[in-house]
Design a protein around this motif. Structure first.
Motif, mmCIF file in Angstrom:
data_model
loop_
_atom_site.group_PDB
_atom_site.id
_atom_site.type_symbol
_atom_site.label_atom_id
_atom_site.label_comp_id
_atom_site.label_asym_id
_atom_site.label_seq_id
_atom_site.Cartn_x
_atom_site.Cartn_y
_atom_site.Cartn_z
ATOM 1 N N LEU A 68 49.778 -55.637 63.577
ATOM 2 C CA LEU A 68 50.310 -54.027 63.579
ATOM 3 C C LEU A 68 49.265 -53.337 63.055
ATOM 4 C CD1 LEU A 68 53.858 -54.731 61.989
ATOM 5 C CD2 LEU A 68 53.343 -54.151 64.288
ATOM 6 N N TRP A 69 48.335 -53.722 61.981
ATOM 7 C CA TRP A 69 47.264 -53.015 61.631
ATOM 8 C C TRP A 69 46.113 -52.857 62.550
ATOM 9 C CZ3 TRP A 69 46.806 -50.001 57.587
ATOM 10 C CH2 TRP A 69 47.586 -49.980 56.388
ATOM 11 N N LEU A 70 46.056 -53.713 63.454
ATOM 12 C CA LEU A 70 45.036 -53.615 64.689
ATOM 13 C C LEU A 70 45.373 -52.415 65.553
ATOM 14 C CD1 LEU A 70 43.812 -57.143 65.407
ATOM 15 C CD2 LEU A 70 42.428 -55.212 64.876
ATOM 16 N N ILE A 71 46.593 -52.328 65.896
ATOM 17 C CA ILE A 71 47.653 -51.366 66.684
ATOM 18 C C ILE A 71 47.216 -50.007 65.870
ATOM 19 C CG2 ILE A 71 49.653 -50.542 67.416
ATOM 20 C CD1 ILE A 71 50.637 -53.283 67.869
ATOM 21 N N PHE A 72 47.585 -49.898 64.577
ATOM 22 C CA PHE A 72 47.344 -48.417 63.962
ATOM 23 C C PHE A 72 45.649 -48.134 64.037
ATOM 24 C CE2 PHE A 72 46.148 -46.469 60.108
ATOM 25 C CZ PHE A 72 46.733 -45.517 60.293
ATOM 26 N N ILE A 73 44.843 -49.219 63.944
ATOM 27 C CA ILE A 73 43.468 -48.764 63.893
ATOM 28 C C ILE A 73 43.080 -48.415 65.373
ATOM 29 C CG2 ILE A 73 41.080 -50.009 63.932
ATOM 30 C CD1 ILE A 73 42.299 -51.702 61.470
ATOM 31 N N HIS A 74 43.751 -49.220 66.352
ATOM 32 C CA HIS A 74 43.545 -48.852 67.668
ATOM 33 C C HIS A 74 43.916 -47.206 68.112
ATOM 34 C CE1 HIS A 74 42.281 -50.235 71.712
ATOM 35 N NE2 HIS A 74 43.526 -50.021 72.318
ATOM 36 N N LEU A 114 37.305 -48.883 68.995
ATOM 37 C CA LEU A 114 38.238 -48.737 69.949
ATOM 38 C C LEU A 114 38.396 -50.202 71.006
ATOM 39 C CD1 LEU A 114 40.883 -47.177 71.065
ATOM 40 C CD2 LEU A 114 39.473 -45.954 72.710
ATOM 41 N N VAL A 115 37.183 -50.435 71.419
ATOM 42 C CA VAL A 115 36.955 -51.562 72.312
ATOM 43 C C VAL A 115 37.331 -52.856 71.398
ATOM 44 C CG1 VAL A 115 35.284 -52.705 73.495
ATOM 45 C CG2 VAL A 115 35.650 -50.478 73.932
ATOM 46 N N ALA A 116 36.645 -52.840 70.359
ATOM 47 C CA ALA A 116 36.745 -54.187 69.255
ATOM 48 C C ALA A 116 37.993 -54.191 69.039
ATOM 49 C CB ALA A 116 35.767 -53.833 67.961
ATOM 50 N N SER A 117 38.918 -53.287 68.543
ATOM 51 C CA SER A 117 40.342 -53.528 68.102
ATOM 52 C C SER A 117 41.085 -53.783 69.442
ATOM 53 C CB SER A 117 41.042 -52.155 67.626
ATOM 54 O OG SER A 117 40.806 -51.129 68.188
ATOM 55 N N GLY A 118 40.780 -53.217 70.448
ATOM 56 C CA GLY A 118 41.398 -53.778 71.859
ATOM 57 C C GLY A 118 41.342 -55.096 72.249
ATOM 58 N N LEU A 119 39.954 -55.587 71.839
ATOM 59 C CA LEU A 119 39.707 -57.039 72.477
ATOM 60 C C LEU A 119 40.532 -57.787 71.531
ATOM 61 C CD1 LEU A 119 36.038 -56.784 73.314
ATOM 62 C CD2 LEU A 119 37.876 -57.348 74.798
ATOM 63 N N LEU A 120 40.608 -57.441 70.190
ATOM 64 C CA LEU A 120 41.232 -58.286 69.298
ATOM 65 C C LEU A 120 42.732 -58.294 69.553
ATOM 66 C CD1 LEU A 120 39.444 -57.456 65.839
ATOM 67 C CD2 LEU A 120 39.590 -59.778 67.135
ATOM 68 N N GLY A 170 47.456 -60.990 70.938
ATOM 69 C CA GLY A 170 48.485 -60.792 71.698
ATOM 70 C C GLY A 170 48.833 -61.655 73.006
ATOM 71 N N GLY A 171 47.696 -62.507 73.431
ATOM 72 C CA GLY A 171 47.743 -63.190 74.449
ATOM 73 C C GLY A 171 47.604 -62.673 75.884
ATOM 74 N N TRP A 172 46.889 -61.416 75.865
ATOM 75 C CA TRP A 172 47.000 -60.511 77.096
ATOM 76 C C TRP A 172 45.842 -61.248 77.992
ATOM 77 C CZ3 TRP A 172 50.642 -57.157 78.380
ATOM 78 C CH2 TRP A 172 51.396 -56.683 77.360
ATOM 79 N N PRO A 173 45.959 -61.508 79.115
ATOM 80 C CA PRO A 173 44.760 -61.957 80.008
ATOM 81 C C PRO A 173 44.188 -60.769 80.667
ATOM 82 C CG PRO A 173 46.799 -62.036 81.192
ATOM 83 C CD PRO A 173 47.354 -61.679 79.663
ATOM 84 N N TRP A 174 42.841 -60.936 80.785
ATOM 85 C CA TRP A 174 41.903 -60.060 81.418
ATOM 86 C C TRP A 174 42.452 -59.517 82.624
ATOM 87 C CZ3 TRP A 174 38.003 -57.586 79.259
ATOM 88 C CH2 TRP A 174 37.620 -58.314 78.100
ATOM 89 N N SER A 175 43.252 -60.258 83.305
ATOM 90 C CA SER A 175 43.888 -60.142 84.774
ATOM 91 C C SER A 175 45.094 -59.094 84.627
ATOM 92 C CB SER A 175 44.017 -61.239 85.537
ATOM 93 O OG SER A 175 45.108 -62.064 84.651
ATOM 94 N N THR A 176 45.485 -58.769 83.423
ATOM 95 C CA THR A 176 46.631 -57.865 83.511
ATOM 96 C C THR A 176 46.063 -56.718 83.933
ATOM 97 O OG1 THR A 176 47.242 -58.992 81.446
ATOM 98 C CG2 THR A 176 48.158 -56.832 81.971
#
Length: 144
Positions: free
Chosen positions: A4-10, A60-66, A71-77
């Protein structure tokens, strides 16, 4: 809780990366007639905004990668892949769009109208690209 904190930072880093560009819109018309120290202050504002956007883009990119990893999101999404494609294109665009034009406007002999028009086009194009990435992140469309 970390997620949740990462979402906020993002989200905050996205706002800081996009928001300051709106302040530059009214400056475009003032750049056409400004001289001396006033011109330099407007150009400094453009330069600062570009640098701020670049550095908040790192967060933005660092928080998105985290977020992807946690969250288990694959790169192919589709919306993630689409966002990264647009991101890399925007990085190439940003590197050539703003700083060289700002440097030319600081030189004594320049075609002010041509350069301000170029800066204006770059500003609106970059804002469009930022909004495309924002749309991908929020709407999460199925592109394929």
């Amino acid at each position: 809780m970390l997620y949740l904190w990462l979402i906020f930072i993002h989200a905050v880093s996205a706002m800081v990366a996009i928001g300051p560009f709106f302040v530059l819109i009214p400056m475009l018309s003032k750049l056409r007639t400004a001289e001396g120290a006033v011109l330099n202050s407007y150009l400094d504002s453009f330069h600062f905004t570009v640098r701020l956007s670049k550095h908040t883009g790192h967060v933005l990119v660092a928080s998105g990668l985290l977020l992807m990893w946690l969250g288990g999101w694959p790169w192919s999404t589709p919306w993630i892949a689409g966002t990264f494609i647009v991101l890399f294109a925007s990085l190439l665009f940003m590197a050539r769009a703003f700083s060289p034009t700002i440097r030319k406007l600081r030189q004594p002999e320049h075609d002010r109208q041509l350069l301000v028009n170029k800066l204006s086009r770059a500003l609106y194009m970059y804002m469009f690209v930022l909004f495309v990435m924002l749309w991908l992140m929020i709407m999460k469309p199925t592109l394929w």
